[in-house]
Motif scaffolding. Sequence first.
Motif, PDB file in Angstrom:
ATOM      1  N   THR A  15      -1.323   2.273  16.387  1.00  0.00           N
ATOM      2  CA  THR A  15      -1.495   1.924  14.971  1.00  0.00           C
ATOM      3  C   THR A  15      -2.696   1.022  14.715  1.00  0.00           C
ATOM      4  N   TYR A  44      -9.772   3.383  -2.425  1.00  0.00           N
ATOM      5  CA  TYR A  44      -8.516   2.725  -2.046  1.00  0.00           C
ATOM      6  C   TYR A  44      -7.422   3.764  -1.786  1.00  0.00           C
ATOM      7  N   LEU A  48      -5.418   4.662   1.601  1.00  0.00           N
ATOM      8  CA  LEU A  48      -3.954   4.614   1.589  1.00  0.00           C
ATOM      9  C   LEU A  48      -3.329   5.904   2.122  1.00  0.00           C
ATOM     10  N   GLU A  52      -1.087   6.155   5.461  1.00  0.00           N
ATOM     11  CA  GLU A  52       0.306   6.635   5.408  1.00  0.00           C
ATOM     12  C   GLU A  52       0.501   7.858   6.300  1.00  0.00           C
ATOM     13  N   GLU A 107      14.082   0.306   2.796  1.00  0.00           N
ATOM     14  CA  GLU A 107      12.882  -0.259   3.419  1.00  0.00           C
ATOM     15  C   GLU A 107      11.904   0.845   3.809  1.00  0.00           C
ATOM     16  N   PHE A 113       6.205   9.648  -0.525  1.00  0.00           N
ATOM     17  CA  PHE A 113       6.220   9.499  -1.988  1.00  0.00           C
ATOM     18  C   PHE A 113       4.834   9.067  -2.493  1.00  0.00           C
ATOM     19  N   ILE A 114       4.219   8.114  -1.796  1.00  0.00           N
ATOM     20  CA  ILE A 114       2.890   7.628  -2.182  1.00  0.00           C
ATOM     21  C   ILE A 114       1.856   8.748  -2.032  1.00  0.00           C
TER      22      ILE A 114
ATOM     23  N   ARG B  20      -5.159  -6.562   5.770  1.00  0.00           N
ATOM     24  CA  ARG B  20      -4.236  -5.438   5.595  1.00  0.00           C
ATOM     25  C   ARG B  20      -2.830  -5.819   6.017  1.00  0.00           C
ATOM     26  N   ASP B  22       0.055  -3.482   6.984  1.00  0.00           N
ATOM     27  CA  ASP B  22       0.284  -2.046   7.161  1.00  0.00           C
ATOM     28  C   ASP B  22       1.203  -1.775   8.353  1.00  0.00           C
ATOM     29  N   ALA B  23       1.273  -0.508   8.753  1.00  0.00           N
ATOM     30  CA  ALA B  23       2.187  -0.105   9.832  1.00  0.00           C
ATOM     31  C   ALA B  23       1.848  -0.793  11.155  1.00  0.00           C
ATOM     32  N   HIS B  24       0.640  -1.345  11.256  1.00  0.00           N
ATOM     33  CA  HIS B  24       0.258  -2.010  12.511  1.00  0.00           C
ATOM     34  C   HIS B  24       0.859  -3.415  12.626  1.00  0.00           C
ATOM     35  N   ARG B  52      -5.952  -7.366   0.900  1.00  0.00           N
ATOM     36  CA  ARG B  52      -6.636  -6.382   0.065  1.00  0.00           C
ATOM     37  C   ARG B  52      -5.900  -5.043   0.060  1.00  0.00           C
ATOM     38  N   PHE B  53      -5.064  -4.825   1.080  1.00  0.00           N
ATOM     39  CA  PHE B  53      -4.488  -3.486   1.278  1.00  0.00           C
ATOM     40  C   PHE B  53      -3.048  -3.597   1.760  1.00  0.00           C
ATOM     41  N   VAL B  54      -2.138  -2.917   1.064  1.00  0.00           N
ATOM     42  CA  VAL B  54      -0.735  -2.865   1.500  1.00  0.00           C
ATOM     43  C   VAL B  54      -0.291  -1.416   1.530  1.00  0.00           C
ATOM     44  N   ASP B  55       0.336  -0.968   2.616  1.00  0.00           N
ATOM     45  CA  ASP B  55       0.878   0.397   2.646  1.00  0.00           C
ATOM     46  C   ASP B  55       2.404   0.344   2.535  1.00  0.00           C
ATOM     47  N   SER B  56       3.051   1.499   2.716  1.00  0.00           N
ATOM     48  CA  SER B  56       4.502   1.559   2.518  1.00  0.00           C
ATOM     49  C   SER B  56       5.244   0.699   3.549  1.00  0.00           C
ATOM     50  N   SER B  57       4.665   0.546   4.747  1.00  0.00           N
ATOM     51  CA  SER B  57       5.313  -0.307   5.758  1.00  0.00           C
ATOM     52  C   SER B  57       5.256  -1.774   5.338  1.00  0.00           C
ATOM     53  N   LEU B  59       5.085  -2.839   2.240  1.00  0.00           N
ATOM     54  CA  LEU B  59       6.058  -2.978   1.153  1.00  0.00           C
ATOM     55  C   LEU B  59       7.470  -3.052   1.723  1.00  0.00           C
ATOM     56  N   GLY B  60       7.735  -2.221   2.751  1.00  0.00           N
ATOM     57  CA  GLY B  60       9.055  -2.212   3.384  1.00  0.00           C
ATOM     58  C   GLY B  60       9.397  -3.565   4.001  1.00  0.00           C
ATOM     59  N   VAL B  85      -3.416  -4.057  -4.901  1.00  0.00           N
ATOM     60  CA  VAL B  85      -2.124  -4.335  -4.272  1.00  0.00           C
ATOM     61  C   VAL B  85      -1.022  -4.290  -5.333  1.00  0.00           C
ATOM     62  N   MET B  88       0.168  -0.904  -6.198  1.00  0.00           N
ATOM     63  CA  MET B  88       1.118  -0.316  -5.247  1.00  0.00           C
ATOM     64  C   MET B  88       2.564  -0.659  -5.623  1.00  0.00           C
ATOM     65  N   THR B  92       5.403   2.197  -6.859  1.00  0.00           N
ATOM     66  CA  THR B  92       6.712   2.326  -6.199  1.00  0.00           C
ATOM     67  C   THR B  92       7.820   1.597  -6.986  1.00  0.00           C
TER      68      THR B  92
END
Lengths: 151, 111
Positions: A15, A44, A48, A52, A107, A113-114, B20, B22-24, B52-57, B59-60, B85, B88, B92
């Motif tokens: 990752t 952006y 994203l 994802e 969670e 969805f995004i 970021r 994110d998933a990492h 600056r950047f948020v992904d679904s992970s 947010l989770g 941000v 996002m 959701t």
Amino acid sequence: MKDRIEIDIRVPNKTRYLRLIGRIGENMAKALEKYGGDREELAYHINLVLTESIANAMLHGNQEDPEKEVHISISIHCGKLSIKVFDQGTGFDISTLSPPCIEELDEHGRGIFIIRSLMDEVSYRRLENGNVLEMVKFLPEHSLNSETISE
Amino acid sequence: MNCDVTEKDTAVLIEVKEERLDAHNSSEFKSQMLSLFEDGKNNLVIDLKGVRFVDSSGLGALVSGFKNATARNGNLKLCGLQPQVKSMFELTRLHRVFEIFPGSEEALASF
């Protein structure tokens, strides 16, 4: 290759490469001289959907196997942005994924969805040695007949 | 996961020092919040002004922190969201879940 941009990338199933590929996609979008919309927003969104989809490929498709890799192909041609993300896993059916339930405060489950919210076409297909998630976004018609990257 | 954690009178302020979320790095962020909950610190303010950047992970992870805080009769509030941000959270619909403040002073004062 006239008026066509194509980028092919292969990265280990880790990752920490998400940032790198997200940045590449973002820079591609920012360089679309003739795009009529908000380039910053497009950049952006591309960052994203790449993040994802590649995270999905790494964690779910390739099931976190560090020996596997993810292959990403990005192309822009005739006002159409196409992103393909190939994993080497057994696959999962995205059509069975429902949008996250806001009341239940899940969670997980927001990634697809995004992607579906930001891209115009999304498909997931089984291949001989894995799967491909293909995402298409049509860039506004007045902006892109022949695409060029700015210097 | 680079964060500044400061105990204030009303809550613990976590300033995320990553570009970021994110998933990492989201799992590590979740663990950092969990260790605060385990220490009995159930009111958190997450300052995202440097993110600056948020992904679904990402947010989770914040949803996980929110659920843990409220389950312990605490709360998790957010501040300093950059426009992309914030978008996002709107996409959701999570902006309806979290209390979101412009800056950390307002967020801390709300407890």
